[in-house]
Design a protein around this motif. Structure first.
Motif, PDB file in Angstrom:
ATOM      1  N   GLU A  19       0.835  -1.214   0.000  1.00 38.55           N
ATOM      2  CA  GLU A  19       0.000   0.000   0.000  1.00 38.55           C
ATOM      3  C   GLU A  19       0.868   1.263   0.000  1.00 38.55           C
ATOM      4  OE1 GLU A  19      -3.281   0.219  -0.361  1.00 38.55           O
ATOM      5  OE2 GLU A  19      -3.436  -1.970  -0.470  1.00 38.55           O
ATOM      6  N   GLN A  20       2.016   1.196   0.663  1.00 41.66           N
ATOM      7  CA  GLN A  20       2.849   2.376   0.821  1.00 41.66           C
ATOM      8  C   GLN A  20       3.811   2.624  -0.336  1.00 41.66           C
ATOM      9  OE1 GLN A  20       2.652  -0.072   3.335  1.00 41.66           O
ATOM     10  NE2 GLN A  20       0.992   1.060   4.325  1.00 41.66           N
ATOM     11  N   VAL A  21       4.169   1.601  -1.086  1.00 35.43           N
ATOM     12  CA  VAL A  21       5.189   1.783  -2.119  1.00 35.43           C
ATOM     13  C   VAL A  21       4.664   2.719  -3.207  1.00 35.43           C
ATOM     14  CG1 VAL A  21       4.607  -0.256  -3.526  1.00 35.43           C
ATOM     15  CG2 VAL A  21       6.940   0.616  -3.524  1.00 35.43           C
ATOM     16  N   SER A  22       5.499   3.679  -3.595  1.00 29.37           N
ATOM     17  CA  SER A  22       5.107   4.665  -4.602  1.00 29.37           C
ATOM     18  C   SER A  22       5.547   4.275  -6.004  1.00 29.37           C
ATOM     19  CB  SER A  22       5.725   6.032  -4.272  1.00 29.37           C
ATOM     20  OG  SER A  22       5.281   6.486  -3.030  1.00 29.37           O
ATOM     21  N   TRP A  23       6.759   3.716  -6.106  1.00 21.88           N
ATOM     22  CA  TRP A  23       7.337   3.404  -7.415  1.00 21.88           C
ATOM     23  C   TRP A  23       7.357   1.897  -7.648  1.00 21.88           C
ATOM     24  CZ3 TRP A  23       8.499   6.264 -11.535  1.00 21.88           C
ATOM     25  CH2 TRP A  23       8.592   7.652 -11.375  1.00 21.88           C
ATOM     26  N   MET A  24       6.843   1.483  -8.804  1.00 23.84           N
ATOM     27  CA  MET A  24       6.911   0.095  -9.247  1.00 23.84           C
ATOM     28  C   MET A  24       7.756   0.063 -10.520  1.00 23.84           C
ATOM     29  SD  MET A  24       5.155  -1.537  -7.022  1.00 23.84           S
ATOM     30  CE  MET A  24       4.273  -3.008  -7.418  1.00 23.84           C
ATOM     31  N   TYR A  25       8.894  -0.588 -10.430  1.00 23.33           N
ATOM     32  CA  TYR A  25       9.757  -0.811 -11.595  1.00 23.33           C
ATOM     33  C   TYR A  25       9.327  -2.180 -12.126  1.00 23.33           C
ATOM     34  CZ  TYR A  25      12.896   2.814  -9.710  1.00 23.33           C
ATOM     35  OH  TYR A  25      13.442   3.981  -9.244  1.00 23.33           O
ATOM     36  N   CYS A  26       8.759  -2.212 -13.289  1.00 28.38           N
ATOM     37  CA  CYS A  26       8.106  -3.445 -13.743  1.00 28.38           C
ATOM     38  C   CYS A  26       8.591  -3.866 -15.121  1.00 28.38           C
ATOM     39  CB  CYS A  26       6.597  -3.209 -13.760  1.00 28.38           C
ATOM     40  SG  CYS A  26       5.646  -4.709 -13.981  1.00 28.38           S
ATOM     41  N   TYR A  27       8.928  -5.131 -15.255  1.00 29.48           N
ATOM     42  CA  TYR A  27       9.297  -5.633 -16.581  1.00 29.48           C
ATOM     43  C   TYR A  27       8.069  -5.662 -17.482  1.00 29.48           C
ATOM     44  CZ  TYR A  27       7.395 -10.326 -15.477  1.00 29.48           C
ATOM     45  OH  TYR A  27       6.576 -11.386 -15.163  1.00 29.48           O
ATOM     46  N   MET A  28       8.312  -5.562 -18.773  1.00 30.40           N
ATOM     47  CA  MET A  28       7.245  -5.684 -19.771  1.00 30.40           C
ATOM     48  C   MET A  28       7.250  -7.138 -20.234  1.00 30.40           C
ATOM     49  SD  MET A  28       5.790  -2.753 -20.004  1.00 30.40           S
ATOM     50  CE  MET A  28       4.820  -2.932 -21.466  1.00 30.40           C
ATOM     51  N   SER A  29       6.178  -7.839 -19.919  1.00 36.14           N
ATOM     52  CA  SER A  29       6.145  -9.271 -20.216  1.00 36.14           C
ATOM     53  C   SER A  29       6.254  -9.522 -21.717  1.00 36.14           C
ATOM     54  CB  SER A  29       4.871  -9.898 -19.659  1.00 36.14           C
ATOM     55  OG  SER A  29       3.740  -9.174 -20.065  1.00 36.14           O
ATOM     56  N   TYR A  30       6.835 -10.673 -22.016  1.00 36.21           N
ATOM     57  CA  TYR A  30       7.127 -11.052 -23.390  1.00 36.21           C
ATOM     58  C   TYR A  30       6.853 -12.540 -23.544  1.00 36.21           C
ATOM     59  CZ  TYR A  30       9.886 -11.529 -27.699  1.00 36.21           C
ATOM     60  OH  TYR A  30      10.291 -11.781 -28.978  1.00 36.21           O
ATOM     61  N   LEU A  31       6.191 -12.888 -24.630  1.00 34.97           N
ATOM     62  CA  LEU A  31       5.849 -14.275 -24.942  1.00 34.97           C
ATOM     63  C   LEU A  31       5.129 -14.926 -23.754  1.00 34.97           C
ATOM     64  CD1 LEU A  31       9.068 -15.279 -26.931  1.00 34.97           C
ATOM     65  CD2 LEU A  31       6.849 -14.570 -27.853  1.00 34.97           C
TER      66      LEU A  31
END
Length: 188
Positions: free
Chosen positions: A44-56
């Motif tokens: 709930e508290q985290v502001s930044w999500m560094y997220c991979y872009m899914s592939y296949l």
């Protein structure tokens, strides 16, 4: 599985296993992972999500990204330039185009993001010590060497969590493994 499997053999086996999942199974797994991810302390508290872009056949992150944005979280996705990878903020999935290896990457020339947050990482296999078998390019390991303010979370199908993953000195272990069924905290 045997105690030790060559990394390339394990990569091939896991890709084959992932590729056997049908579209409905993949959608269901991604939804389960999102529900589990929301149970990780601090979500709930985290502001930044560094997220991979899914592939296949990777565990799909596109719907997750849309939900993170709707929840008011800021999202950064990776862009590969040569042998380096950095993360850039996006405001919508439409901010991405096909990039390196055919994977969606952010457009624009903004500055890379270096804020504290959570990094959601792909991979082919993981063990309960936090070791991760990636695709062999070392992009995440190199990135995480210079970015130490991120909680490292692997998103995986349940079958990708195995007893042992061979690790090298430069490999960056994850803090959590999140599957559709469970959350594994890998460090005390």
């Amino acid at each position: 599985m045997p105690e030790f499997i060559d990394k390339n053999t394990l990569r091939k086996q896991m890709k084959q296993k992932r590729n056997t999942l049908n579209k409905e199974e993949r959608i269901e797994a991604a939804e389960g992972c999102l529900q589990q991810l929301r149970q990780v302390p601090g979500y709930e508290q985290v502001s930044w999500m560094y997220c991979y872009m899914s592939y296949l056949s990777e565990l799909d992150t596109r719907r997750m990204i849309e939900i993170f944005l709707k929840e008011g979280k800021r999202v950064a996705v990776p862009k590969v330039q040569g042998t380096e990878m950095d993360f850039y903020e996006i405001l919508a999935l439409s901010d991405c185009v096909n990039g390196a290896f055919g994977i969606l990457e952010p457009t624009g020339d903004n500055e890379p993001i270096t804020e504290a947050g959570w990094i959601l990482m792909p991979g082919l296999a993981f063990d309960l010590q936090g070791n991760r078998l990636g695709y062999g390019g070392g992009f995440y390991d190199k990135y995480l060497e210079k970015q130490d303010n991120l909680v490292k979370i692997a998103l995986a199908y349940d079958f990708q969590v195995i007893p042992t993953v061979s690790a090298e000195i430069f490999d960056q272990p994850v803090d959590y493994i999140v599957t559709p069924e469970r959350i594994f905290k890998t460090k005390p």
